[in-house]
Design an enzyme around this catalytic site. Structure first.
Site, PDB file in Angstrom:
ATOM      1  N   THR A   1       0.801  -1.221   0.000  1.00 51.79           N
ATOM      2  CA  THR A   1       0.000   0.000   0.000  1.00 51.79           C
ATOM      3  C   THR A   1       0.841   1.282   0.000  1.00 51.79           C
ATOM      4  O   THR A   1       0.299   2.366   0.175  1.00 51.79           O
ATOM      5  CB  THR A   1      -0.912   0.014   1.252  1.00 51.79           C
ATOM      6  OG1 THR A   1      -0.084  -0.157   2.426  1.00 51.79           O
ATOM      7  CG2 THR A   1      -1.924  -1.119   1.196  1.00 51.79           C
ATOM      8  N   GLU A   2       2.137   1.145  -0.219  1.00 50.83           N
ATOM      9  CA  GLU A   2       3.031   2.299  -0.077  1.00 50.83           C
ATOM     10  C   GLU A   2       2.636   3.496  -0.940  1.00 50.83           C
ATOM     11  O   GLU A   2       2.719   4.650  -0.494  1.00 50.83           O
ATOM     12  CB  GLU A   2       4.480   1.882  -0.415  1.00 50.83           C
ATOM     13  CG  GLU A   2       5.150   1.016   0.643  1.00 50.83           C
ATOM     14  CD  GLU A   2       4.908  -0.473   0.463  1.00 50.83           C
ATOM     15  OE1 GLU A   2       5.641  -1.269   1.064  1.00 50.83           O
ATOM     16  OE2 GLU A   2       3.959  -0.837  -0.291  1.00 50.83           O
ATOM     17  N   VAL A   3       2.202   3.250  -2.196  1.00 50.68           N
ATOM     18  CA  VAL A   3       1.890   4.373  -3.088  1.00 50.68           C
ATOM     19  C   VAL A   3       0.711   5.200  -2.579  1.00 50.68           C
ATOM     20  O   VAL A   3       0.544   6.358  -2.967  1.00 50.68           O
ATOM     21  CB  VAL A   3       1.598   3.891  -4.532  1.00 50.68           C
ATOM     22  CG1 VAL A   3       2.847   3.295  -5.153  1.00 50.68           C
ATOM     23  CG2 VAL A   3       0.440   2.904  -4.579  1.00 50.68           C
TER      24      VAL A   3
ATOM     25  N   PHE B   1       4.648   6.865  -0.459  1.00 54.42           N
ATOM     26  CA  PHE B   1       5.912   6.145  -0.270  1.00 54.42           C
ATOM     27  C   PHE B   1       6.085   5.211  -1.465  1.00 54.42           C
ATOM     28  O   PHE B   1       5.267   5.211  -2.391  1.00 54.42           O
ATOM     29  CB  PHE B   1       5.844   5.365   1.056  1.00 54.42           C
ATOM     30  CG  PHE B   1       7.178   4.938   1.599  1.00 54.42           C
ATOM     31  CD1 PHE B   1       8.283   5.763   1.515  1.00 54.42           C
ATOM     32  CD2 PHE B   1       7.320   3.691   2.203  1.00 54.42           C
ATOM     33  CE1 PHE B   1       9.512   5.370   2.022  1.00 54.42           C
ATOM     34  CE2 PHE B   1       8.536   3.283   2.716  1.00 54.42           C
ATOM     35  CZ  PHE B   1       9.639   4.124   2.614  1.00 54.42           C
TER      36      PHE B   1
END
Length: 259
Positions: free
Chosen positions: A134-136, A140
């Site tokens: 889920t970084e985007v 991130f």
């Protein structure tokens, strides 16, 4: 002394257990340090043949501790690079470890937590678990895990997961090749135990170590270099004590006992 990770050994199985349930086993510098220490210990432990990575609490691992990430924003580039290398070293350590690592995923594995499951040799989970990078969605990037994910499931699936940041079900994770099996929550522990015991009893630990090492190395080689490396490893394995023992037992029609 490890604060956030428990380490134990039973019947040649090394258990590495994330123990930060109040924070959903989120990763911080200290948690990563404890994991690195635990895997180093298991790697050198002669009483361990197979490693099981598991977690206490409802979540397997929620990824990076967001409070910790916020704290890192005041760091210099050099300080952040050192921290990134810390996680990189953990993932590479698990991926190239001399022993098989099974992820026992009893709950959600998100972002860096999904990365942890990705670098293990096998992953078994439950229907309720969700997986995703889920970084985007928080600005991130899933930088380090990407290197391993591309190898594991290919470009199309990797782009789908990494660029959307969406969570997928356990069954979808199995279809993508992220996990090997999905079993009922009440059966998870026993299923992983049985699988680990099967590897311990049926397979040479040395042969599994050689095979895992080769899988990690050969993918970055040309066909010619890969074949040469394979031939050299083949020759080396023939001279090993495990190979001599296994062939002798086979020729004598004896049961091979590896445990």
């Amino acid at each position: 002394m490890m604060k956030y990770v428990e380490y134990s050994v039973v019947d040649m199985k090394g258990y590495i257990t994330l123990n930060r349930p109040d924070k959903r086993n989120a990763l911080s510098y200290e948690v990563v340090s404890d994991l690195k220490a635990a895997f180093s210990k298991a790697s050198e432990d002669k009483n361990v043949k197979v490693i099981i990575l598991r977690a206490n609490g409802k979540a397997f691992c929620a990824g990076a501790d967001l409070a910790y990430l916020q704290q890192l924003q005041s760091n210099t580039y050099e300080e952040n690079l050192e921290d990134s290398n810390h996680l990189k070293e953990l993932f590479y350590q698990i991926y190239t470890l001399n022993k098989v690592v099974i992820a026992q995923v009893q709950g959600h594995a998100i972002a860096g937590g999904c990365g942890l499951a990705t670098v293990c040799d096998f992953a078994v989970t439950v229907p309720e678990a969700k997986f995703g990078y889920t970084e985007v969605r928080i600005g991130f990037i899933p930088a380090i895990v990407k290197v391993f994910l591309l190898r594991k499931i290919g470009e199309m699936r990797s782009k789908e997961l990494l660029l959307t940041g969406e969570l997928v079900t356990a069954e979808a994770a199995r279809e993508y090749g992220l996990v090997n099996q999905v079993v009922a929550q009440e059966d998870l522990e026993q299923h992983v135990e049985d699988f680990a015991n099967k590897l311990i009893t049926n397979n040479s630990g040395q042969s599994m170590a050689f095979t895992k090492q080769m899988i990690a190395k050969v993918q970055s080689m040309s066909v010619e270099d890969g074949l040469q490396y394979a031939a050299e490893m083949n020759a080396e394995a023939r001279a090993s004590e495990d190979c001599k023992k296994g062939i002798a037992a086979f020729l004598n029609k004896e049961e091979i006992k590896w445990k």
